[in-house]
Design a protein around this motif. Structure first.
Motif, PDB file in Angstrom:
ATOM      1  N   GLN A   2       0.828  -1.191   0.000  1.00 55.84           N
ATOM      2  CA  GLN A   2       0.000   0.000   0.000  1.00 55.84           C
ATOM      3  C   GLN A   2       0.872   1.255   0.000  1.00 55.84           C
ATOM      4  O   GLN A   2       1.878   1.325   0.696  1.00 55.84           O
ATOM      5  CB  GLN A   2      -0.891  -0.004   1.239  1.00 55.84           C
ATOM      6  N   VAL A   3       0.464   2.228  -0.819  1.00 59.32           N
ATOM      7  CA  VAL A   3       1.165   3.508  -0.891  1.00 59.32           C
ATOM      8  C   VAL A   3       0.112   4.609  -0.787  1.00 59.32           C
ATOM      9  O   VAL A   3      -0.916   4.557  -1.455  1.00 59.32           O
ATOM     10  CB  VAL A   3       1.941   3.645  -2.225  1.00 59.32           C
ATOM     11  N   GLU A  11       2.834  10.945  -9.204  1.00 60.67           N
ATOM     12  CA  GLU A  11       4.185  10.593  -9.644  1.00 60.67           C
ATOM     13  C   GLU A  11       5.048  10.157  -8.467  1.00 60.67           C
ATOM     14  O   GLU A  11       5.775   9.169  -8.549  1.00 60.67           O
ATOM     15  CB  GLU A  11       4.851  11.771 -10.369  1.00 60.67           C
ATOM     16  N   GLN A  12       4.953  10.884  -7.356  1.00 65.89           N
ATOM     17  CA  GLN A  12       5.739  10.530  -6.173  1.00 65.89           C
ATOM     18  C   GLN A  12       5.265   9.192  -5.609  1.00 65.89           C
ATOM     19  O   GLN A  12       6.080   8.360  -5.197  1.00 65.89           O
ATOM     20  CB  GLN A  12       5.626  11.615  -5.109  1.00 65.89           C
ATOM     21  N   ILE A  14       3.985   6.720  -7.277  1.00 61.56           N
ATOM     22  CA  ILE A  14       4.480   5.662  -8.165  1.00 61.56           C
ATOM     23  C   ILE A  14       5.947   5.373  -7.875  1.00 61.56           C
ATOM     24  O   ILE A  14       6.367   4.219  -7.838  1.00 61.56           O
ATOM     25  CB  ILE A  14       4.264   6.054  -9.647  1.00 61.56           C
ATOM     26  N   ARG A  15       6.743   6.433  -7.652  1.00 62.64           N
ATOM     27  CA  ARG A  15       8.158   6.235  -7.327  1.00 62.64           C
ATOM     28  C   ARG A  15       8.309   5.441  -6.033  1.00 62.64           C
ATOM     29  O   ARG A  15       9.132   4.529  -5.943  1.00 62.64           O
ATOM     30  CB  ARG A  15       8.875   7.578  -7.208  1.00 62.64           C
ATOM     31  N   VAL A  16       7.499   5.784  -5.025  1.00 68.13           N
ATOM     32  CA  VAL A  16       7.559   5.083  -3.741  1.00 68.13           C
ATOM     33  C   VAL A  16       7.168   3.615  -3.930  1.00 68.13           C
ATOM     34  O   VAL A  16       7.798   2.711  -3.385  1.00 68.13           O
ATOM     35  CB  VAL A  16       6.648   5.775  -2.703  1.00 68.13           C
ATOM     36  N   LEU A  17       6.111   3.376  -4.732  1.00 67.33           N
ATOM     37  CA  LEU A  17       5.664   2.005  -4.985  1.00 67.33           C
ATOM     38  C   LEU A  17       6.743   1.188  -5.683  1.00 67.33           C
ATOM     39  O   LEU A  17       7.019   0.047  -5.305  1.00 67.33           O
ATOM     40  CB  LEU A  17       4.394   2.016  -5.828  1.00 67.33           C
ATOM     41  N   LYS A  18       7.385   1.768  -6.695  1.00 68.63           N
ATOM     42  CA  LYS A  18       8.455   1.061  -7.406  1.00 68.63           C
ATOM     43  C   LYS A  18       9.614   0.726  -6.479  1.00 68.63           C
ATOM     44  O   LYS A  18      10.187  -0.364  -6.545  1.00 68.63           O
ATOM     45  CB  LYS A  18       8.961   1.895  -8.584  1.00 68.63           C
ATOM     46  N   LYS A  19       9.951   1.665  -5.591  1.00 68.27           N
ATOM     47  CA  LYS A  19      11.041   1.427  -4.651  1.00 68.27           C
ATOM     48  C   LYS A  19      10.693   0.293  -3.699  1.00 68.27           C
ATOM     49  O   LYS A  19      11.517  -0.585  -3.417  1.00 68.27           O
ATOM     50  CB  LYS A  19      11.342   2.703  -3.858  1.00 68.27           C
ATOM     51  N   LYS A  20       9.434   0.262  -3.214  1.00 64.96           N
ATOM     52  CA  LYS A  20       8.992  -0.818  -2.332  1.00 64.96           C
ATOM     53  C   LYS A  20       9.025  -2.157  -3.049  1.00 64.96           C
ATOM     54  O   LYS A  20       9.451  -3.172  -2.492  1.00 64.96           O
ATOM     55  CB  LYS A  20       7.570  -0.548  -1.821  1.00 64.96           C
ATOM     56  N   MET A  21       8.563  -2.162  -4.302  1.00 67.35           N
ATOM     57  CA  MET A  21       8.556  -3.406  -5.079  1.00 67.35           C
ATOM     58  C   MET A  21       9.981  -3.896  -5.325  1.00 67.35           C
ATOM     59  O   MET A  21      10.252  -5.093  -5.267  1.00 67.35           O
ATOM     60  CB  MET A  21       7.817  -3.196  -6.405  1.00 67.35           C
ATOM     61  N   GLN A  22      10.887  -2.976  -5.595  1.00 69.60           N
ATOM     62  CA  GLN A  22      12.291  -3.334  -5.814  1.00 69.60           C
ATOM     63  C   GLN A  22      12.876  -3.948  -4.546  1.00 69.60           C
ATOM     64  O   GLN A  22      13.560  -4.971  -4.587  1.00 69.60           O
ATOM     65  CB  GLN A  22      13.084  -2.081  -6.205  1.00 69.60           C
ATOM     66  N   ARG A  23      12.584  -3.322  -3.396  1.00 66.85           N
ATOM     67  CA  ARG A  23      13.108  -3.799  -2.126  1.00 66.85           C
ATOM     68  C   ARG A  23      12.582  -5.190  -1.786  1.00 66.85           C
ATOM     69  O   ARG A  23      13.289  -6.005  -1.213  1.00 66.85           O
ATOM     70  CB  ARG A  23      12.737  -2.815  -1.012  1.00 66.85           C
ATOM     71  N   GLU A  24      11.334  -5.472  -2.152  1.00 61.25           N
ATOM     72  CA  GLU A  24      10.727  -6.769  -1.873  1.00 61.25           C
ATOM     73  C   GLU A  24      11.181  -7.847  -2.856  1.00 61.25           C
ATOM     74  O   GLU A  24      10.915  -9.020  -2.639  1.00 61.25           O
ATOM     75  CB  GLU A  24       9.199  -6.662  -1.927  1.00 61.25           C
TER      76      GLU A  24
END
Length: 81
Positions: A2-3, A11-12, A14-24
């Motif tokens: 969740q974001v 836009e921000q 989406i960036r946060v979501l991508k970072k979370k997905m990358q970390r996971e």
């Protein structure tokens, strides 16, 4: 996952979501599942990952004990002239 979207700033979010997905590790898993991986290739990949983790752990331990120099310090961003 969740974001929260603050002040309609998609836009921000989406960036946060991508970072979370990358970390996971979601992107890596999606790529791995996109095609069949033979059992022999899976064993070789997992063995290589284990070797990489062991080397990283040994390197960090040696740095803590002072046998190797520590990681290089990064220069402050935005100061290049």
């Amino acid at each position: 996952m969740q974001v929260l979207v603050r002040e309609n700033n998609v836009e921000q979010a989406i960036r946060v979501l991508k970072k979370k997905m990358q970390r996971e590790g979601l992107f890596r898993e999606m790529k791995a599942r996109s095609a069949y991986e033979k059992p022999s290739e899976k064993r070789a990949r997992e063995k290589a990952e284990a070797i990489r983790r062991a080397r990283k752990l040994a390197r960090k331990k040696a740095q803590r004990e002072g046998l190797l120099p520590g990681p290089k310090k990064k220069a402050p961003a935005g100061r290049a002239r």
